[in-house]
Design a protein around this motif. Structure first.
Motif, PDB file in Angstrom:
ATOM      1  N   SER A  63      -1.976  79.268  21.431  1.00  0.00           N
ATOM      2  CA  SER A  63      -0.752  78.906  20.853  1.00  0.00           C
ATOM      3  C   SER A  63      -0.301  77.736  21.124  1.00  0.00           C
ATOM      4  CB  SER A  63       0.168  79.981  21.519  1.00  0.00           C
ATOM      5  OG  SER A  63       0.773  79.715  22.394  1.00  0.00           O
ATOM      6  N   THR A  64      -0.529  77.205  22.275  1.00  0.00           N
ATOM      7  CA  THR A  64      -0.100  75.814  22.906  1.00  0.00           C
ATOM      8  C   THR A  64      -0.850  74.633  22.057  1.00  0.00           C
ATOM      9  OG1 THR A  64       0.490  76.420  25.061  1.00  0.00           O
ATOM     10  CG2 THR A  64      -0.100  74.236  24.899  1.00  0.00           C
ATOM     11  N   ARG A  65      -2.408  74.893  21.863  1.00  0.00           N
ATOM     12  CA  ARG A  65      -2.873  74.008  21.069  1.00  0.00           C
ATOM     13  C   ARG A  65      -2.579  73.885  19.672  1.00  0.00           C
ATOM     14  NH1 ARG A  65      -9.140  75.429  22.302  1.00  0.00           N
ATOM     15  NH2 ARG A  65      -9.441  73.497  21.094  1.00  0.00           N
ATOM     16  N   LYS A  66      -2.185  74.809  19.132  1.00  0.00           N
ATOM     17  CA  LYS A  66      -1.906  74.849  17.740  1.00  0.00           C
ATOM     18  C   LYS A  66      -0.466  74.279  17.469  1.00  0.00           C
ATOM     19  CE  LYS A  66      -3.704  79.232  16.086  1.00  0.00           C
ATOM     20  NZ  LYS A  66      -3.320  80.801  15.609  1.00  0.00           N
ATOM     21  N   ALA A  67       0.460  74.284  18.559  1.00  0.00           N
ATOM     22  CA  ALA A  67       1.733  73.464  18.527  1.00  0.00           C
ATOM     23  C   ALA A  67       1.278  72.045  18.577  1.00  0.00           C
ATOM     24  CB  ALA A  67       2.742  73.929  19.446  1.00  0.00           C
ATOM     25  N   TYR A  68       0.533  71.862  19.529  1.00  0.00           N
ATOM     26  CA  TYR A  68       0.035  70.448  19.907  1.00  0.00           C
ATOM     27  C   TYR A  68      -0.302  69.592  18.710  1.00  0.00           C
ATOM     28  CZ  TYR A  68      -1.776  66.166  21.955  1.00  0.00           C
ATOM     29  OH  TYR A  68      -1.907  65.067  22.550  1.00  0.00           O
ATOM     30  N   THR A  69      -1.388  70.413  18.024  1.00  0.00           N
ATOM     31  CA  THR A  69      -1.906  69.958  16.772  1.00  0.00           C
ATOM     32  C   THR A  69      -0.882  69.634  15.591  1.00  0.00           C
ATOM     33  OG1 THR A  69      -3.985  71.040  17.243  1.00  0.00           O
ATOM     34  CG2 THR A  69      -3.886  70.343  14.792  1.00  0.00           C
ATOM     35  N   ALA A  70      -0.076  70.680  15.306  1.00  0.00           N
ATOM     36  CA  ALA A  70       0.995  70.522  14.592  1.00  0.00           C
ATOM     37  C   ALA A  70       1.984  69.377  14.875  1.00  0.00           C
ATOM     38  CB  ALA A  70       1.837  71.612  14.342  1.00  0.00           C
ATOM     39  N   LEU A  71       2.183  68.991  16.285  1.00  0.00           N
ATOM     40  CA  LEU A  71       2.990  67.815  16.507  1.00  0.00           C
ATOM     41  C   LEU A  71       2.370  66.439  16.262  1.00  0.00           C
ATOM     42  CD1 LEU A  71       5.761  67.374  18.120  1.00  0.00           C
ATOM     43  CD2 LEU A  71       4.450  67.448  20.228  1.00  0.00           C
ATOM     44  N   GLN A  72       1.078  66.531  16.773  1.00  0.00           N
ATOM     45  CA  GLN A  72       0.208  65.147  16.674  1.00  0.00           C
ATOM     46  C   GLN A  72       0.113  64.756  15.447  1.00  0.00           C
ATOM     47  OE1 GLN A  72      -0.429  63.217  19.461  1.00  0.00           O
ATOM     48  NE2 GLN A  72       1.121  64.610  20.101  1.00  0.00           N
ATOM     49  N   LEU A  73      -0.046  65.768  14.280  1.00  0.00           N
ATOM     50  CA  LEU A  73      -0.360  65.294  13.084  1.00  0.00           C
ATOM     51  C   LEU A  73       0.785  65.737  12.122  1.00  0.00           C
ATOM     52  CD1 LEU A  73      -4.119  66.747  12.925  1.00  0.00           C
ATOM     53  CD2 LEU A  73      -3.403  64.418  13.224  1.00  0.00           C
ATOM     54  N   ASN A  74       1.756  66.065  12.599  1.00  0.00           N
ATOM     55  CA  ASN A  74       3.319  66.279  12.053  1.00  0.00           C
ATOM     56  C   ASN A  74       2.954  66.971  10.565  1.00  0.00           C
ATOM     57  OD1 ASN A  74       5.991  66.085  11.123  1.00  0.00           O
ATOM     58  ND2 ASN A  74       5.913  64.137  10.809  1.00  0.00           N
ATOM     59  N   THR A  75       2.023  68.077  10.700  1.00  0.00           N
ATOM     60  CA  THR A  75       2.014  68.925   9.477  1.00  0.00           C
ATOM     61  C   THR A  75       1.536  70.534   9.929  1.00  0.00           C
ATOM     62  OG1 THR A  75       0.730  68.981   7.368  1.00  0.00           O
ATOM     63  CG2 THR A  75      -0.608  68.443   9.480  1.00  0.00           C
ATOM     64  N   PRO A  76       1.844  71.505   9.216  1.00  0.00           N
ATOM     65  CA  PRO A  76       1.440  72.676   9.493  1.00  0.00           C
ATOM     66  C   PRO A  76      -0.070  72.822   9.832  1.00  0.00           C
ATOM     67  CG  PRO A  76       3.137  72.955   7.597  1.00  0.00           C
ATOM     68  CD  PRO A  76       2.762  71.414   8.048  1.00  0.00           C
ATOM     69  N   THR A  77      -0.461  73.517  10.861  1.00  0.00           N
ATOM     70  CA  THR A  77      -1.994  73.680  10.999  1.00  0.00           C
ATOM     71  C   THR A  77      -2.729  74.312   9.601  1.00  0.00           C
ATOM     72  OG1 THR A  77      -1.761  75.561  12.313  1.00  0.00           O
ATOM     73  CG2 THR A  77      -1.953  73.338  13.518  1.00  0.00           C
ATOM     74  N   ALA A  78      -1.897  75.191   9.269  1.00  0.00           N
ATOM     75  CA  ALA A  78      -2.544  75.991   7.925  1.00  0.00           C
ATOM     76  C   ALA A  78      -3.039  74.840   6.859  1.00  0.00           C
ATOM     77  CB  ALA A  78      -1.473  76.743   7.292  1.00  0.00           C
ATOM     78  N   ASP A  79      -2.475  73.747   6.697  1.00  0.00           N
ATOM     79  CA  ASP A  79      -2.798  72.912   5.773  1.00  0.00           C
ATOM     80  C   ASP A  79      -4.019  72.065   6.172  1.00  0.00           C
ATOM     81  OD1 ASP A  79      -0.514  73.641   4.553  1.00  0.00           O
ATOM     82  OD2 ASP A  79       0.814  71.846   4.951  1.00  0.00           O
ATOM     83  N   LEU A  80      -4.454  72.184   7.348  1.00  0.00           N
ATOM     84  CA  LEU A  80      -5.520  71.363   7.885  1.00  0.00           C
ATOM     85  C   LEU A  80      -6.832  71.868   7.990  1.00  0.00           C
ATOM     86  CD1 LEU A  80      -3.550  69.984  11.075  1.00  0.00           C
ATOM     87  CD2 LEU A  80      -4.076  68.819   8.777  1.00  0.00           C
ATOM     88  N   VAL A  81      -6.961  73.403   7.669  1.00  0.00           N
ATOM     89  CA  VAL A  81      -8.066  74.108   7.949  1.00  0.00           C
ATOM     90  C   VAL A  81      -9.335  73.490   7.335  1.00  0.00           C
ATOM     91  CG1 VAL A  81      -9.221  76.095   7.699  1.00  0.00           C
ATOM     92  CG2 VAL A  81      -7.010  76.157   8.342  1.00  0.00           C
ATOM     93  N   ASP A  82      -9.227  73.083   5.858  1.00  0.00           N
ATOM     94  CA  ASP A  82     -10.306  72.613   5.163  1.00  0.00           C
ATOM     95  C   ASP A  82     -10.663  71.166   5.726  1.00  0.00           C
ATOM     96  OD1 ASP A  82     -10.406  74.900   3.397  1.00  0.00           O
ATOM     97  OD2 ASP A  82      -9.198  73.915   1.850  1.00  0.00           O
ATOM     98  N   ALA A  83      -9.815  70.405   6.045  1.00  0.00           N
ATOM     99  CA  ALA A  83      -9.921  69.126   6.885  1.00  0.00           C
ATOM    100  C   ALA A  83     -10.949  68.814   7.784  1.00  0.00           C
ATOM    101  CB  ALA A  83      -8.448  68.408   7.049  1.00  0.00           C
ATOM    102  N   VAL A  84     -10.998  70.086   8.439  1.00  0.00           N
ATOM    103  CA  VAL A  84     -11.915  70.102   9.594  1.00  0.00           C
ATOM    104  C   VAL A  84     -13.335  70.822   9.344  1.00  0.00           C
ATOM    105  CG1 VAL A  84     -10.135  69.894  11.424  1.00  0.00           C
ATOM    106  CG2 VAL A  84     -10.949  72.073  10.743  1.00  0.00           C
ATOM    107  N   GLN A  85     -13.631  71.312   8.337  1.00  0.00           N
ATOM    108  CA  GLN A  85     -14.909  71.622   8.084  1.00  0.00           C
ATOM    109  C   GLN A  85     -15.950  70.560   7.788  1.00  0.00           C
ATOM    110  OE1 GLN A  85     -15.293  75.042   7.877  1.00  0.00           O
ATOM    111  NE2 GLN A  85     -13.016  75.085   8.220  1.00  0.00           N
TER     112      GLN A  85
END
Length: 149
Positions: A63-85
């Protein structure tokens, strides 16, 4: 010569963080899911945390890493799943930062008056569930602050 200054935006407070945690908890419990919830301020500092005793231990770190990711990239992490494949836009990004990122749905940035003021992360459920719990929490906070929409 006068220079324009940016309007002041109230930071995410511990009361706001508690509102987010409580709304996420209620949403998760209604779905019968045990989760951990983390809320960070705009600087990435923890403001609130809650872990259901039935949640797996890693849910707290998640949960902390998800919040950190959303904060650093200023976007919902659900929108990033394809970008890290492999072959995705951010495939190698985690190695470029000082803290590993986690690109699974459940992290959402928190804005006030169009400015980033923090993030919430949920871990423990399926990705779409975690994203839904975080969204419900953000909607509960926004309902208390109608002028900030």
């Amino acid at each position: 010569m006068t220079t324009a200054t940016a309007p002041t935006v109230a930071p995410l407070t511990t009361q706001n963080a508690e509102t987010l945690v409580e709304a996420a908890r209620v949403s998760a419990e209604a779905a019968g899911v045990a989760v951990a919830i983390s809320v960070l301020d705009a600087g990435g500092h923890p403001l609130a945390f809650r872990r259901d005793d039935r949640a797996v231990l890693i849910a707290g770190e998640t949960s902390t890493r998800k919040a950190y990711t959303a904060l650093q990239l200023n976007t919902p992490t659900a929108d990033l799943v394809d970008a890290v494949q492999p072959g995705g836009l951010f495939h190698t990004l985690p190695t470029a930062l000082d803290r590993p990122l986690l690109f699974i749905a459940g992290g959402i940035p928190v804005h006030r008056d169009g400015r980033l003021i923090g993030a919430i992360g949920i871990g423990g459920g399926a990705p779409d569930q975690d994203h839904g719990f975080a969204t419900a929490a953000l909607e509960a906070l926004q309902a208390l602050e109608p002028a900030s929409r």
